[in-house]
Design a protein around this motif. Sequence first.
Motif, PDB file in Angstrom:
ATOM      1  N   ASP A 101      32.299  57.735  43.512  1.00 45.42           N
ATOM      2  CA  ASP A 101      31.409  56.627  43.837  1.00 45.42           C
ATOM      3  C   ASP A 101      31.941  55.327  43.230  1.00 45.42           C
ATOM      4  N   TRP A 102      31.758  54.239  43.963  1.00 42.79           N
ATOM      5  CA  TRP A 102      32.192  52.927  43.498  1.00 42.79           C
ATOM      6  C   TRP A 102      31.066  52.216  42.762  1.00 42.79           C
ATOM      7  N   TYR A 103      31.430  51.584  41.643  1.00 38.82           N
ATOM      8  CA  TYR A 103      30.511  50.730  40.897  1.00 38.82           C
ATOM      9  C   TYR A 103      31.227  49.426  40.576  1.00 38.82           C
ATOM     10  N   VAL A 104      30.434  48.384  40.408  1.00 43.77           N
ATOM     11  CA  VAL A 104      30.969  47.102  39.978  1.00 43.77           C
ATOM     12  C   VAL A 104      30.095  46.616  38.827  1.00 43.77           C
ATOM     13  N   ALA A 105      30.708  45.952  37.850  1.00 40.91           N
ATOM     14  CA  ALA A 105      29.949  45.513  36.683  1.00 40.91           C
ATOM     15  C   ALA A 105      30.244  44.050  36.370  1.00 40.91           C
ATOM     16  N   ARG A 106      29.180  43.305  36.138  1.00 45.26           N
ATOM     17  CA  ARG A 106      29.276  41.929  35.660  1.00 45.26           C
ATOM     18  C   ARG A 106      28.532  41.857  34.327  1.00 45.26           C
ATOM     19  N   ASP A 107      29.204  41.371  33.298  1.00 46.22           N
ATOM     20  CA  ASP A 107      28.614  41.325  31.953  1.00 46.22           C
ATOM     21  C   ASP A 107      28.137  42.707  31.515  1.00 46.22           C
ATOM     22  N   LYS A 108      28.935  43.707  31.853  1.00 43.29           N
ATOM     23  CA  LYS A 108      28.689  45.097  31.451  1.00 43.29           C
ATOM     24  C   LYS A 108      27.469  45.735  32.117  1.00 43.29           C
ATOM     25  N   LYS A 109      26.908  45.095  33.152  1.00 43.82           N
ATOM     26  CA  LYS A 109      25.806  45.690  33.891  1.00 43.82           C
ATOM     27  C   LYS A 109      26.353  46.262  35.192  1.00 43.82           C
ATOM     28  N   ALA A 110      26.340  47.574  35.288  1.00 46.27           N
ATOM     29  CA  ALA A 110      26.957  48.265  36.420  1.00 46.27           C
ATOM     30  C   ALA A 110      25.954  48.539  37.527  1.00 46.27           C
ATOM     31  N   VAL A 111      26.405  48.348  38.765  1.00 48.83           N
ATOM     32  CA  VAL A 111      25.604  48.707  39.938  1.00 48.83           C
ATOM     33  C   VAL A 111      26.516  49.423  40.936  1.00 48.83           C
ATOM     34  N   LYS A 112      25.941  50.354  41.656  1.00 49.44           N
ATOM     35  CA  LYS A 112      26.689  51.081  42.676  1.00 49.44           C
ATOM     36  C   LYS A 112      26.830  50.204  43.906  1.00 49.44           C
ATOM     37  N   PHE A 113      27.978  50.276  44.559  1.00 49.87           N
ATOM     38  CA  PHE A 113      28.133  49.490  45.779  1.00 49.87           C
ATOM     39  C   PHE A 113      28.998  50.210  46.796  1.00 49.87           C
ATOM     40  N   SER A 114      28.816  49.810  48.056  1.00 52.16           N
ATOM     41  CA  SER A 114      29.597  50.372  49.150  1.00 52.16           C
ATOM     42  C   SER A 114      30.626  49.335  49.580  1.00 52.16           C
ATOM     43  N   PRO A 115      31.912  49.605  49.438  1.00 51.30           N
ATOM     44  CA  PRO A 115      32.946  48.603  49.740  1.00 51.30           C
ATOM     45  C   PRO A 115      32.921  48.146  51.190  1.00 51.30           C
ATOM     46  N   GLY A 116      33.144  46.868  51.378  1.00 52.78           N
ATOM     47  CA  GLY A 116      33.208  46.270  52.701  1.00 52.78           C
ATOM     48  C   GLY A 116      33.294  44.761  52.561  1.00 52.78           C
ATOM     49  N   LYS A 117      33.684  44.085  53.604  1.00 50.51           N
ATOM     50  CA  LYS A 117      33.887  42.640  53.534  1.00 50.51           C
ATOM     51  C   LYS A 117      32.607  41.909  53.140  1.00 50.51           C
ATOM     52  N   LYS A 118      31.495  42.255  53.769  1.00 53.95           N
ATOM     53  CA  LYS A 118      30.232  41.580  53.480  1.00 53.95           C
ATOM     54  C   LYS A 118      29.850  41.737  52.018  1.00 53.95           C
ATOM     55  N   LYS A 151      38.541  49.844  51.908  1.00 53.20           N
ATOM     56  CA  LYS A 151      38.045  51.205  51.690  1.00 53.20           C
ATOM     57  C   LYS A 151      38.987  51.998  50.778  1.00 53.20           C
ATOM     58  N   SER A 152      40.094  51.381  50.397  1.00 52.63           N
ATOM     59  CA  SER A 152      41.091  52.103  49.601  1.00 52.63           C
ATOM     60  C   SER A 152      41.094  51.631  48.154  1.00 52.63           C
ATOM     61  N   ARG A 153      41.581  52.481  47.304  1.00 46.34           N
ATOM     62  CA  ARG A 153      41.706  52.178  45.878  1.00 46.34           C
ATOM     63  C   ARG A 153      42.609  50.968  45.647  1.00 46.34           C
ATOM     64  N   GLY A 183      43.587  48.627  47.811  1.00 48.75           N
ATOM     65  CA  GLY A 183      43.086  47.416  48.431  1.00 48.75           C
ATOM     66  C   GLY A 183      41.996  46.750  47.600  1.00 48.75           C
ATOM     67  N   LEU A 184      41.050  47.529  47.127  1.00 48.59           N
ATOM     68  CA  LEU A 184      39.971  46.976  46.314  1.00 48.59           C
ATOM     69  C   LEU A 184      40.496  46.438  44.989  1.00 48.59           C
ATOM     70  N   THR A 185      41.434  47.170  44.393  1.00 48.59           N
ATOM     71  CA  THR A 185      42.013  46.722  43.127  1.00 48.59           C
ATOM     72  C   THR A 185      42.674  45.358  43.295  1.00 48.59           C
ATOM     73  N   THR A 186      43.377  45.181  44.390  1.00 47.51           N
ATOM     74  CA  THR A 186      44.045  43.908  44.659  1.00 47.51           C
ATOM     75  C   THR A 186      43.052  42.758  44.767  1.00 47.51           C
ATOM     76  N   VAL A 187      41.953  42.964  45.487  1.00 43.28           N
ATOM     77  CA  VAL A 187      40.957  41.911  45.682  1.00 43.28           C
ATOM     78  C   VAL A 187      40.275  41.547  44.361  1.00 43.28           C
ATOM     79  N   PHE A 188      39.854  42.548  43.591  1.00 49.52           N
ATOM     80  CA  PHE A 188      39.161  42.281  42.337  1.00 49.52           C
ATOM     81  C   PHE A 188      40.096  41.615  41.327  1.00 49.52           C
ATOM     82  N   ALA A 189      41.338  42.051  41.274  1.00 46.95           N
ATOM     83  CA  ALA A 189      42.303  41.433  40.364  1.00 46.95           C
ATOM     84  C   ALA A 189      42.521  39.961  40.736  1.00 46.95           C
ATOM     85  N   TYR A 190      42.595  39.674  42.019  1.00 39.39           N
ATOM     86  CA  TYR A 190      42.775  38.291  42.486  1.00 39.39           C
ATOM     87  C   TYR A 190      41.552  37.449  42.109  1.00 39.39           C
TER      88      TYR A 190
END
Length: 224
Positions: A167-184, A209-211, A213-220
């Motif tokens: 499962d994918w999660y994203v965290a801002r200021d150490k607060k994690a939420v589950k999310f479904s990857p996609g452009k929107k 949808k790939s590991r 691809g998402l890593t590249t976007v978040f790093a950028y």
Amino acid sequence: MNQTTRDRINFTNLNVTNNATLFTIKGEPGKLIGDPYLDTTWQAGNVKFYNKVGVSLTNDSLAGVPVRLDLSTNEVEIKAGPKSVKAVKSSAVRYVDRNNLFGSVSRFVNVHEYQGEAESLTGFFEQLVNGGKLDLLQYPSVYIRKANYNVAMNTGTKDDEYMKKLDWYVARDKKAVKFSPGKKTILELMDDKKEQIEAFLKTQKPDLKSRSGLTTVFAYYNKL
């Protein structure tokens, strides 16, 4: 079973009542197949504990030890010798750095290093992108898919099976939420840099949808 079939069976001196179970599973019983490990291979790693280990008053880590993660028990297994394996509960481990199948090193951090939706979880997040405005996290888990053998139809399987889930999660200021990857979803997360992210997605065309691809976007995004 219809009445005609029941009459034919009873005619041969086999008494079948309305509630009788005529068919049973023939042959070998089912098994639990698969494994509960993120990766069954022992990989060299470093383990950081919350407390000191052994009799040491200063050492809170182990370095260069073969490790693997048991997702069913949420334990870190440490190979201490050819026939010796030690299991440590995830609650005692701050993080594990270990070699991965991609030729690099992955950090698996205790989920309770985060707040929000992470508070209901147990085990580890793999930190794919960390240290910027947004952390990209992946939560590995395992469940058992139960046997679905149909005796009368002789279809399905008698075996239970371990099934892996990521499962994918994203965290801002150490607060994690589950999310479904996609452009929107990505554009909503990165709304403060929406124009730059839209341009990046248009020119680079990463697979969201790939590991990788998402890593590249978040790093950028974290560099903006």
